[in-house]
Design an enzyme around this catalytic site. Structure first.
Site, PDB file in Angstrom:
ATOM      1  N   PRO A  17      74.557  54.877  83.545  1.00 13.24           N
ATOM      2  CA  PRO A  17      73.618  55.998  83.441  1.00 13.24           C
ATOM      3  C   PRO A  17      73.043  56.306  84.819  1.00 13.24           C
ATOM      4  O   PRO A  17      72.562  55.406  85.518  1.00 13.24           O
ATOM      5  CB  PRO A  17      72.535  55.454  82.494  1.00 13.24           C
ATOM      6  CG  PRO A  17      72.618  53.968  82.620  1.00 13.24           C
ATOM      7  CD  PRO A  17      74.048  53.645  82.918  1.00 13.24           C
ATOM      8  N   MET A  18      73.090  57.580  85.221  1.00 13.43           N
ATOM      9  CA  MET A  18      72.597  57.984  86.537  1.00 13.43           C
ATOM     10  C   MET A  18      71.794  59.271  86.406  1.00 13.43           C
ATOM     11  O   MET A  18      72.330  60.301  85.976  1.00 13.43           O
ATOM     12  CB  MET A  18      73.767  58.173  87.513  1.00 13.43           C
ATOM     13  CG  MET A  18      74.492  56.885  87.864  1.00 13.43           C
ATOM     14  SD  MET A  18      75.963  57.148  88.881  1.00 13.43           S
ATOM     15  CE  MET A  18      77.149  57.689  87.627  1.00 13.43           C
ATOM     16  N   GLN A  76      70.576  56.295  76.813  1.00 13.49           N
ATOM     17  CA  GLN A  76      69.638  55.399  77.480  1.00 13.49           C
ATOM     18  C   GLN A  76      68.234  55.970  77.402  1.00 13.49           C
ATOM     19  O   GLN A  76      67.984  57.114  77.789  1.00 13.49           O
ATOM     20  CB  GLN A  76      69.991  55.162  78.950  1.00 13.49           C
ATOM     21  CG  GLN A  76      69.075  54.087  79.554  1.00 13.49           C
ATOM     22  CD  GLN A  76      69.305  53.824  81.028  1.00 13.49           C
ATOM     23  OE1 GLN A  76      69.037  54.690  81.854  1.00 13.49           O
ATOM     24  NE2 GLN A  76      69.778  52.627  81.353  1.00 13.49           N
ATOM     25  N   CYS A 136      65.525  50.916  86.428  1.00 13.81           N
ATOM     26  CA  CYS A 136      65.286  52.026  87.352  1.00 13.81           C
ATOM     27  C   CYS A 136      64.020  51.761  88.171  1.00 13.81           C
ATOM     28  O   CYS A 136      62.963  51.483  87.602  1.00 13.81           O
ATOM     29  CB  CYS A 136      65.144  53.332  86.588  1.00 13.81           C
ATOM     30  SG  CYS A 136      64.880  54.755  87.659  1.00 13.81           S
ATOM     31  N   LYS A 157      69.571  47.346  79.874  1.00 11.38           N
ATOM     32  CA  LYS A 157      70.103  47.338  81.238  1.00 11.38           C
ATOM     33  C   LYS A 157      68.968  46.930  82.162  1.00 11.38           C
ATOM     34  O   LYS A 157      67.915  47.567  82.188  1.00 11.38           O
ATOM     35  CB  LYS A 157      70.657  48.705  81.632  1.00 11.38           C
ATOM     36  CG  LYS A 157      71.355  48.691  82.996  1.00 11.38           C
ATOM     37  CD  LYS A 157      72.074  50.010  83.273  1.00 11.38           C
ATOM     38  CE  LYS A 157      72.903  49.923  84.547  1.00 11.38           C
ATOM     39  NZ  LYS A 157      72.093  49.821  85.769  1.00 11.38           N
ATOM     40  N   GLY A 170      76.553  47.027  89.784  1.00 10.03           N
ATOM     41  CA  GLY A 170      75.980  46.969  91.123  1.00 10.03           C
ATOM     42  C   GLY A 170      77.002  46.727  92.212  1.00 10.03           C
ATOM     43  O   GLY A 170      77.633  45.671  92.252  1.00 10.03           O
ATOM     44  N   GLY A 171      77.223  47.720  93.076  1.00 10.79           N
ATOM     45  CA  GLY A 171      78.083  47.543  94.238  1.00 10.79           C
ATOM     46  C   GLY A 171      79.554  47.403  93.939  1.00 10.79           C
ATOM     47  O   GLY A 171      80.321  46.960  94.803  1.00 10.79           O
ATOM     48  N   GLY A 228      78.951  53.032  88.793  1.00 12.82           N
ATOM     49  CA  GLY A 228      78.148  54.238  88.841  1.00 12.82           C
ATOM     50  C   GLY A 228      78.645  55.220  89.877  1.00 12.82           C
ATOM     51  O   GLY A 228      79.545  56.010  89.641  1.00 12.82           O
TER      52      GLY A 228
END
Length: 336
Positions: A17-18, A70, A100, A139, A212-213, A233
């Protein structure tokens, strides 16, 4: 979904989710490229669900399944009601954002700052579980600020698992709520994949995914040696063609050559409907800019989508013109 995946040994690939990115138009595009990847909405604040334009906030195309909603918030009652509403809209999963780090979520006492309030999160998960038969997931980060992730994360996971969370997706970085911007929090805090791997070993009966990354499908497959799921993401958003290999490499579907001209035609039809309802073509084309990295003509393709789509009266022909700038024939596949 998650219990079945664990039982079958099936890994899950998810698109994270972004905020401002994974809206319904982005997800429609991503689903055309991968039939199996799990898609997530942007974070939607529970208060907005209760009091806002629900169709605008929660509406989605049936083709997007499997798709997860989300939610953001900390009030268990509001989150439970938002969960019920989201369930009625037909989502496949309800996820609670505890990761977030933006100023907006801090001011609302939710997002990553809830890492400091694990029992508040557990209470929210219980209330959300009581409001739906869907999987309720979390998350999170590995910690925030001066917390010691080695002690904070296992305690946090134990509490939300005991509360009934069906799965936990862990962004393998701390969030620094003071001193770093949201953008810096995506890059500067060091990654600790080994800690997340150890959490999976500690909770083998629970689905735990990593985020992540992670920049490529090769990286994703390496993480899936240790984890139940992997979530990408920005890498997917800016290089969406990589999704074309997900069904084969993660879900063992038969390999296929992408028919990018079919994708073009589907996006044009979708755009025509959107513009016909009063929307702007740029709402859709902005998500298509990163499709063809390294393909001959991709620079001109990006220019057309970025500039022509903003002109008054622009319509689906912008997509056709952009694809015409690419140097591949209709039957050709574009490699991810």
């Amino acid at each position: 979904m998650y219990a079945e995946a664990l039982k079958a040994g099936q890994k899950i690939f998810a698109v994270a989710p972004m905020i401002d990115w994974t809206d319904r138009h982005c997800r429609f595009l991503h689903r055309l490229v991968s039939a199996r990847a799990l898609l997530y909405t942007e974070m939607v604040v529970a208060d907005a669900v209760l009091h806002g334009d629900r169709e605008r906030l929660l509406g989605f195309d049936d083709s997007e399944h499997p798709v997860a909603l989300q939610l953001g918030g900390s009030d268990a009652g509001k989150l439970a009601e938002a969960t019920r509403i989201g369930s009625d809209f037909g989502y496949d999963e309800i996820n609670l954002n505890v990761g977030c780090p933006s100023d907006r979520v801090q001011s609302g006492t939710f997002g990553a700052c809830l890492m400091k309030e694990p029992e508040t999160v557990a209470t929210a998960v219980r209330a959300m579980k009581a409001a739906t038969d869907l999987p309720v997931t979390v998350k999170c980060r590995i910690g925030v600020d001066d917390q010691d992730p080695e002690t904070v994360l296992p305690d946090f996971l134990q509490r939300v698992i005991d509360a009934g969370a069906s799965a936990v997706w862990v962004h393998a970085r701390k969030a620094w709520l003071q001193g770093l911007s949201p953008k810096e929090n995506r890059d500067i805090p060091p990654l600790d994949y080994d800690l997340v791997y150890r959490m999976k070993q500690r909770f083998p009966e629970v689905f735990i995914g990593i985020n992540g990354g992670i920049l490529s499908l090769d990286d994703a497959e390496a993480h899936l040696e240790h984890m139940d799921g992997v979530m990408l993401g920005r890498a997917v958003y800016h290089h969406a063609a990589m999704l074309s290999d997900v069904d084969h490499r993660v879900y063992a579907a038969a390999p296929r050559d992408m028919d990018w001209l079919l994708v073009r035609d589907r996006m044009m039809a979708y755009a025509e409907e959107h513009v016909g309802r009063g929307g702007r073509i740029s709402h859709i084309t902005r998500h298509m800019v990163g499709l063809f990295q390294g393909v001959a003509g991709a620079r001109r393709y990006r220019q057309i989508l970025s500039t022509d789509a903003t002109r008054p009266g622009a319509g689906p022909e912008v997509i056709a013109n952009a694809f015409a700038a690419l140097d591949f024939a209709p039957a050709d596949a574009v490699s991810a």
